[in-house]
Write a protein that holds these residues in place. Structure first.
Motif, PDB file in Angstrom:
ATOM      1  N   GLU A  32       0.888  -1.161   0.067  1.00 43.70           N
ATOM      2  CA  GLU A  32       0.170   0.002  -0.079  1.00 43.70           C
ATOM      3  C   GLU A  32       0.983   1.187  -0.097  1.00 43.70           C
ATOM      4  O   GLU A  32       1.879   1.263   0.541  1.00 43.70           O
ATOM      5  N   ALA A  33       0.471   2.322  -0.681  1.00 41.03           N
ATOM      6  CA  ALA A  33       1.002   3.537  -0.721  1.00 41.03           C
ATOM      7  C   ALA A  33       0.038   4.417  -1.107  1.00 41.03           C
ATOM      8  O   ALA A  33      -1.015   4.318  -1.741  1.00 41.03           O
ATOM      9  N   SER A  34       0.384   5.763  -0.854  1.00 37.97           N
ATOM     10  CA  SER A  34      -0.397   6.880  -1.514  1.00 37.97           C
ATOM     11  C   SER A  34       0.550   7.850  -2.117  1.00 37.97           C
ATOM     12  O   SER A  34       1.580   8.140  -1.549  1.00 37.97           O
ATOM     13  N   ILE A  35      -0.053   8.541  -3.264  1.00 35.84           N
ATOM     14  CA  ILE A  35       1.006   9.298  -4.040  1.00 35.84           C
ATOM     15  C   ILE A  35       0.053  10.635  -3.950  1.00 35.84           C
ATOM     16  O   ILE A  35      -1.009  10.638  -4.731  1.00 35.84           O
ATOM     17  N   ARG A  36       0.629  11.650  -3.390  1.00 42.92           N
ATOM     18  CA  ARG A  36      -0.334  13.021  -3.394  1.00 42.92           C
ATOM     19  C   ARG A  36       0.470  13.769  -4.527  1.00 42.92           C
ATOM     20  O   ARG A  36       1.572  13.953  -4.351  1.00 42.92           O
ATOM     21  N   VAL A  37      -0.068  14.339  -5.243  1.00 44.87           N
ATOM     22  CA  VAL A  37       0.118  15.038  -6.294  1.00 44.87           C
ATOM     23  C   VAL A  37      -0.576  16.672  -6.249  1.00 44.87           C
ATOM     24  O   VAL A  37      -1.580  16.846  -6.169  1.00 44.87           O
ATOM     25  N   TYR A  38       0.342  17.420  -6.231  1.00 45.70           N
ATOM     26  CA  TYR A  38       0.160  19.016  -6.283  1.00 45.70           C
ATOM     27  C   TYR A  38       0.466  19.736  -7.491  1.00 45.70           C
ATOM     28  O   TYR A  38       1.626  19.639  -8.045  1.00 45.70           O
ATOM     29  N   ALA A  39      -0.592  20.032  -8.132  1.00 42.15           N
ATOM     30  CA  ALA A  39      -0.477  20.641  -9.513  1.00 42.15           C
ATOM     31  C   ALA A  39      -1.501  21.573 -10.039  1.00 42.15           C
ATOM     32  O   ALA A  39      -2.477  21.622  -9.241  1.00 42.15           O
ATOM     33  N   PRO A  40      -1.190  22.381 -10.944  1.00 46.58           N
ATOM     34  CA  PRO A  40      -2.444  23.324 -11.473  1.00 46.58           C
ATOM     35  C   PRO A  40      -3.754  22.623 -11.696  1.00 46.58           C
ATOM     36  O   PRO A  40      -3.538  21.368 -12.147  1.00 46.58           O
ATOM     37  N   VAL A  41      -4.575  23.217 -11.176  1.00 44.13           N
ATOM     38  CA  VAL A  41      -5.967  22.347 -11.547  1.00 44.13           C
ATOM     39  C   VAL A  41      -6.436  22.086 -12.770  1.00 44.13           C
ATOM     40  O   VAL A  41      -7.174  21.166 -12.951  1.00 44.13           O
ATOM     41  N   GLU A  42      -5.998  22.929 -13.706  1.00 48.65           N
ATOM     42  CA  GLU A  42      -6.252  22.412 -15.255  1.00 48.65           C
ATOM     43  C   GLU A  42      -5.377  21.182 -15.636  1.00 48.65           C
ATOM     44  O   GLU A  42      -5.744  20.592 -16.557  1.00 48.65           O
ATOM     45  N   HIS A  43      -4.495  20.526 -14.612  1.00 42.53           N
ATOM     46  CA  HIS A  43      -3.764  19.447 -15.040  1.00 42.53           C
ATOM     47  C   HIS A  43      -4.647  18.023 -14.469  1.00 42.53           C
ATOM     48  O   HIS A  43      -4.042  17.265 -14.835  1.00 42.53           O
ATOM     49  N   GLU A  44      -5.347  18.334 -13.620  1.00 41.70           N
ATOM     50  CA  GLU A  44      -6.285  17.274 -12.906  1.00 41.70           C
ATOM     51  C   GLU A  44      -6.671  16.401 -13.642  1.00 41.70           C
ATOM     52  O   GLU A  44      -6.238  14.940 -13.471  1.00 41.70           O
ATOM     53  N   GLU A  45      -7.250  16.558 -14.717  1.00 38.80           N
ATOM     54  CA  GLU A  45      -7.891  15.557 -15.715  1.00 38.80           C
ATOM     55  C   GLU A  45      -6.745  14.714 -16.328  1.00 38.80           C
ATOM     56  O   GLU A  45      -6.848  13.441 -16.528  1.00 38.80           O
ATOM     57  N   ALA A  46      -5.896  15.324 -16.739  1.00 36.40           N
ATOM     58  CA  ALA A  46      -4.693  14.672 -17.554  1.00 36.40           C
ATOM     59  C   ALA A  46      -3.968  13.706 -16.488  1.00 36.40           C
ATOM     60  O   ALA A  46      -3.627  12.672 -17.042  1.00 36.40           O
ATOM     61  N   ILE A  47      -3.645  14.162 -15.345  1.00 34.16           N
ATOM     62  CA  ILE A  47      -3.102  13.372 -14.390  1.00 34.16           C
ATOM     63  C   ILE A  47      -3.840  12.071 -14.057  1.00 34.16           C
ATOM     64  O   ILE A  47      -3.429  10.767 -13.808  1.00 34.16           O
ATOM     65  N   LYS A  48      -5.247  12.256 -13.753  1.00 31.75           N
ATOM     66  CA  LYS A  48      -6.155  10.998 -13.431  1.00 31.75           C
ATOM     67  C   LYS A  48      -6.223  10.255 -14.921  1.00 31.75           C
ATOM     68  O   LYS A  48      -6.288   8.890 -14.727  1.00 31.75           O
ATOM     69  N   ALA A  49      -6.551  10.754 -16.001  1.00 28.73           N
ATOM     70  CA  ALA A  49      -6.319   9.940 -17.264  1.00 28.73           C
ATOM     71  C   ALA A  49      -5.065   8.910 -17.523  1.00 28.73           C
ATOM     72  O   ALA A  49      -5.151   7.888 -17.836  1.00 28.73           O
TER      73      ALA A  49
END
Length: 81
Positions: A32-49
């Motif tokens: 188990e692990a968690s990866i926290r990503v802090y990025a510009p809001v407009e990058h959220e969908e690309a990161i999730k995809a």
């Protein structure tokens, strides 16, 4: 695939989706692990995809629970490592 390989793979996918992302990883166990990503809001969908299908595959096929949590860097500053 082990947890370290999974983390390396997912962080590479995140970095490709958002060059500006700040990534913080927290291992909880060998599975188990968690990866926290802090990025510009407009990058959220690309990161999730870039990560959702892989995290689901890791869970169902490898038994690895790696969560990718995306935060807006403008409102949530990343903690120090």
């Amino acid at each position: 695939m082990g947890i370290d390989e999974a983390i390396t793979d997912l962080t590479a996918r995140i970095s490709t989706a958002s060059l500006e992302a700040v990534i913080r990883v927290k291992r909880r166990s060998d599975e188990e692990a968690s990866i926290r990503v802090y990025a510009p809001v407009e990058h959220e969908e690309a990161i999730k995809a870039a990560t959702q299908e892989q995290t689901l595959r890791l869970l169902t096929e490898e038994g690895l629970d790696v969560q990718v949590l995306v935060y807006d860097i403008a409102t949530s500053l990343p903690p120090e490592q």
